[in-house]
Design a protein around this motif. Structure first.
Motif, mmCIF file in Angstrom:
data_model
loop_
_atom_site.group_PDB
_atom_site.id
_atom_site.type_symbol
_atom_site.label_atom_id
_atom_site.label_comp_id
_atom_site.label_asym_id
_atom_site.label_seq_id
_atom_site.Cartn_x
_atom_site.Cartn_y
_atom_site.Cartn_z
ATOM 1 N N LYS B 181 21.889 -10.887 -16.044
ATOM 2 C CA LYS B 181 21.799 -12.342 -16.057
ATOM 3 C C LYS B 181 21.195 -12.783 -17.385
ATOM 4 O O LYS B 181 20.144 -12.274 -17.793
ATOM 5 C CB LYS B 181 20.920 -12.794 -14.892
ATOM 6 N N PRO B 183 18.939 -14.400 -19.851
ATOM 7 C CA PRO B 183 17.571 -14.857 -19.589
ATOM 8 C C PRO B 183 17.313 -16.267 -20.103
ATOM 9 O O PRO B 183 17.888 -16.688 -21.112
ATOM 10 C CB PRO B 183 16.717 -13.854 -20.366
ATOM 11 N N ASN B 184 16.443 -16.963 -19.401
ATOM 12 C CA ASN B 184 15.862 -18.193 -19.933
ATOM 13 C C ASN B 184 14.614 -17.841 -20.733
ATOM 14 O O ASN B 184 13.986 -16.819 -20.476
ATOM 15 C CB ASN B 184 15.481 -19.132 -18.790
ATOM 16 N N GLN B 186 11.613 -19.351 -24.064
ATOM 17 C CA GLN B 186 11.191 -20.247 -25.156
ATOM 18 C C GLN B 186 11.825 -19.787 -26.460
ATOM 19 O O GLN B 186 11.779 -18.600 -26.792
ATOM 20 C CB GLN B 186 9.687 -20.157 -25.368
ATOM 21 N N PHE B 197 13.055 -24.862 -24.212
ATOM 22 C CA PHE B 197 13.243 -23.882 -23.144
ATOM 23 C C PHE B 197 14.675 -23.928 -22.646
ATOM 24 O O PHE B 197 15.251 -24.999 -22.481
ATOM 25 C CB PHE B 197 12.293 -24.195 -21.980
ATOM 26 N N LEU B 258 9.307 -10.668 -23.424
ATOM 27 C CA LEU B 258 10.323 -11.226 -22.522
ATOM 28 C C LEU B 258 11.728 -11.147 -23.115
ATOM 29 O O LEU B 258 12.717 -11.250 -22.386
ATOM 30 C CB LEU B 258 9.997 -12.684 -22.191
ATOM 31 N N SER B 259 11.815 -10.982 -24.429
ATOM 32 C CA SER B 259 13.114 -10.866 -25.088
ATOM 33 C C SER B 259 13.824 -9.569 -24.723
ATOM 34 O O SER B 259 15.007 -9.403 -25.002
ATOM 35 C CB SER B 259 12.932 -10.929 -26.596
ATOM 36 N N PHE B 262 14.019 -8.536 -19.474
ATOM 37 C CA PHE B 262 14.916 -9.019 -18.413
ATOM 38 C C PHE B 262 15.886 -7.943 -17.966
ATOM 39 O O PHE B 262 16.357 -7.958 -16.835
ATOM 40 C CB PHE B 262 15.667 -10.280 -18.867
ATOM 41 N N ALA B 434 20.212 -18.371 -14.810
ATOM 42 C CA ALA B 434 19.850 -19.015 -13.532
ATOM 43 C C ALA B 434 19.690 -20.514 -13.763
ATOM 44 O O ALA B 434 19.215 -20.935 -14.810
ATOM 45 C CB ALA B 434 18.550 -18.420 -13.011
#
Lengths: 434, 434
Positions: B181, B183-184, B186, B197, B258-259, B262, B434
């Motif tokens: 998926k 990712p969302n 910043q 965002f 976070l990059s 996911f 998402a």
């Protein structure tokens, strides 16, 4: 001394206990010769054996389910049950241990079968840690460290937007009391053109709050900030041991690695989110001019009541102090209010990309220094990168840690009219390098 | 086509199989409706069920011990046994599956009980991953990425001394086939003064070799480089999915978080160190002027025979290509010889500070790009940071991945006179955020 609204227990040592009164009831994993590792609850100078309590039929319904999940050799299954189970077990235990408990005589008759003397027990890691994430939310620490590298511009542009964090090593997290062998590694000596190899010369500690994840989230589904608090099972103390010379040479461009992965220490007791409720408070207002966080990190209720007021302490005991019969010397007194981001903001940020958090995952807050030197949470800050030695009552000085030095972290919550809640200790003594 | 010295098997599909001939015998975890997840061995288009083979009494001694350790729902216990057990199982399997096996008729009579059709099976992660470490040993990738930030000085001063690595997220490692998926997160748009965002606009893959740790080391005891190879159980393909826009904004000062966290994908089969023996070769000589590594990273035998010659491939299949009936398009062809450090150097470095490696730990090599664009292992490099779009046979262009795009990694070893060894595939298709 007992706070006016402290419930009294028939376990005498719990009444007025600075750490483990009936108001706390932290969970952990303990063993004793003849008793395999199992879940227990600290009460005064005793540990309540949850397996023994189950065998005696002391719990019903949700509390029973919670006690069963917590009675094995790790708390992961208990963490997975979430807040309702934690609350049910807490209420059941408070009822059973209350001075006015109807079952008091029966429980007292169980003696040490139910209540083990803590001093005779060994404490273990409370959970199997799937992933460990270390954050960097102590803004004064980030500023102090940034100043050593960039005096004019200590905080990077992302700091006030992003709860900065990185993945840490899970396999080398130890419970309090485990010795810490000084790591070997590559370092670049000042002025040298090539690195050399050997024991770290700039071994340091970091004073952090540890956060145990309870209920996890499904992969791909972010945890909204309003629900983030309910994914936290409890808290501990965490010492993020750091080899500063290794760190300075290795950390570009992908972050700290071997400078941290040799050891991380945590205190053994999981102080539950419920026990800390009276010590929740408003997040200190952001300094004038600071940006408002992006919406996924912003929740009014979290801002009003999502911060924690926990006093944090660092003590140092050297070999010479031991020989001279001196007590550990306090070298820092800080507070969790030095966190720029709340725990809920950390949880929401970590999962916003769909990353799954799992029961038993551990977060570190990052070093929680205050604004003034007495509250700095690492030697790097206290000694200004080794330039201003610390003077100890033994007549010694320290820039960084020497072999034999022991670091003791402590934490306690105090508020007028409430019984205090303590975390116990997070201890580690430095051994010579291999 | 069968290599002249290829042993033939009575499993017909294995003979001349480009991936899974009798020379390979990789292990994995599979299930099928009615069969719970269990250890198996790929042979041609079949999977040998180790539990069924044990039930039939096919193994003795060390091979039996190894098969038992590998017959559960993860290979961790098998990895822990180390090289002698892997070798014993390999020899026993090669004997049983050989065209001249004395037990051939009996084994054939077991039919699908012993040999499941691979196409009917589901493959799982081969091990419970304790810790995942991602290295950065692809020197051309490090140079290419460095150039985007520092054209004059792309490699940082530590690169040729330190096998750079960082801790990754273990909970989000998936086996090939799992969707990814978007990712969302910043990001700071070009020219913007504040972050925004939303779904990542610069989603990328990274072509990496995965390394499965076998026998672990005791805490505090470094693994000497001469012994490092024996701590590696086997290899796989690894796709380190990366959100470049999130990464650029978040990564200072503590590295990617976070990059990357996911999703990471790995191929399901563990190609053993033994199967790859014929494809060991000398580490390519360091360019003139490069420093000699520190002694703990230097071993003559490792330099002479510790590198791996594995061909690596990246293919892309878009929705439009699927609709037009086009085959996946190869967008990169590279090789593990692009590693600046050997696997043994990575293991020795990781443990030199006393960090304990555990059976089932996973290393990623870092992106393995070659020197020329046809061999670049990420879109960041292939499109020069999004400035030079890739042209596809469907008439489309790509700078970064779009929803519906599928990335397929492949790996194969070839050498004259030897049967080829394949890794199978590491696939992942991008789903909308998402």
């Amino acid at each position: 001394m007992t706070a006016h609204n402290e419930r009294r227990s028939w376990v005498d040592s719990a009444n007025g206990h600075p750490d483990f009164s009936l108001a706390n009831l932290p969970l952990g994993i303990f063993s004793r010769p003849g008793l395999t590792p199992r879940g227990g609850v600290a009460i005064g100078d005793r540990i309540l054996d949850l397996k023994a309590a189950l065998d005696a039929g002391l719990f019903d319904g949700t509390a029973r389910q919670a006690a069963e999940a917590a009675s094995g050799d790790s708390l992961n299954a208990f963490f997975a049950l979430g807040a309702p189970a934690r609350r049910a077990l807490r209420e059941a235990l408070q009822g059973l241990l209350d001075a006015d408990s109807l079952q008091r005589e029966r429980l007292q008759a169980l003696g040490e079968t139910l209540l083990q003397p803590m001093a005779a027990c060994r404490l273990h890691l409370p959970a199997r840690i799937g992933d460990y994430t270390d954050f960097y939310v102590g803004i004064h620490h980030a500023t102090n460290v940034g100043k050593l590298f960039r005096p004019d511009n200590p905080l990077l542009p992302n700091y006030k937007y992003v709860p900065i964090g990185y993945h840490g090593r899970a396999s080398t997290i130890d419970v309090s009391g485990a010795a810490v062998k000084r790591p070997n590694g590559q370092t670049l000596a000042p002025g040298a053109s090539e690195p050399s190899f050997g024991p770290s010369k700039r071994l340091d500690y970091e004073l952090e709050l540890g956060i145990w994840i309870g209920e996890g989230n499904a992969r791909g589904e972010a945890i909204p900030i309003a629900e983030a608090g309910s994914h936290v099972a409890g808290f501990c103390l965490l010492n993020d041991w750091s080899a500063r010379d290794v760190q300075a040479w290795e950390y570009q461009p992908l972050g700290p690695f071997l400078s941290k992965s040799f050891a991380t220490s945590v205190s053994p007791w999981v102080v539950t989110a419920e026990a800390l409720e009276p010590f929740r408070c408003a997040q200190p207002p952001r300094p004038e001019g600071d940006p408002r966080p992006l919406p996924y990190l912003w929740d009014e209720r979290d801002q009003q009541a999502g911060a924690l007021d926990i006093e944090l302490e660092v003590l140092l005991l050297t070999d010479a102090m031991r020989e001279q019969g001196l007590a550990p010397q306090r070298i820092a007194l800080s507070n969790t209010l030095n966190m720029y981001w709340t725990v809920a903001q950390m949880v929401a940020h970590h999962s916003v990309n769909g990353c799954s958090l799992q029961p038993g995952d551990l977060f570190g807050s990052g070093t929680l220094s205050g604004e003034r030197p007495e509250s700095f949470g690492s030697l790097l800050e206290l000694t200004q990168g080794g330039k201003q030695p610390l003077h100890l009552p033994s007549g010694e000085t320290r820039t960084f840690l020497e072999d034999g030095d022991e670091i003791i972290l402590k934490a306690r919550c105090r508020r007028d009219g409430y019984p205090s809640i303590g975390f116990g200790e997070c201890r580690g003594r430095v051994l010579p390098a291999a």
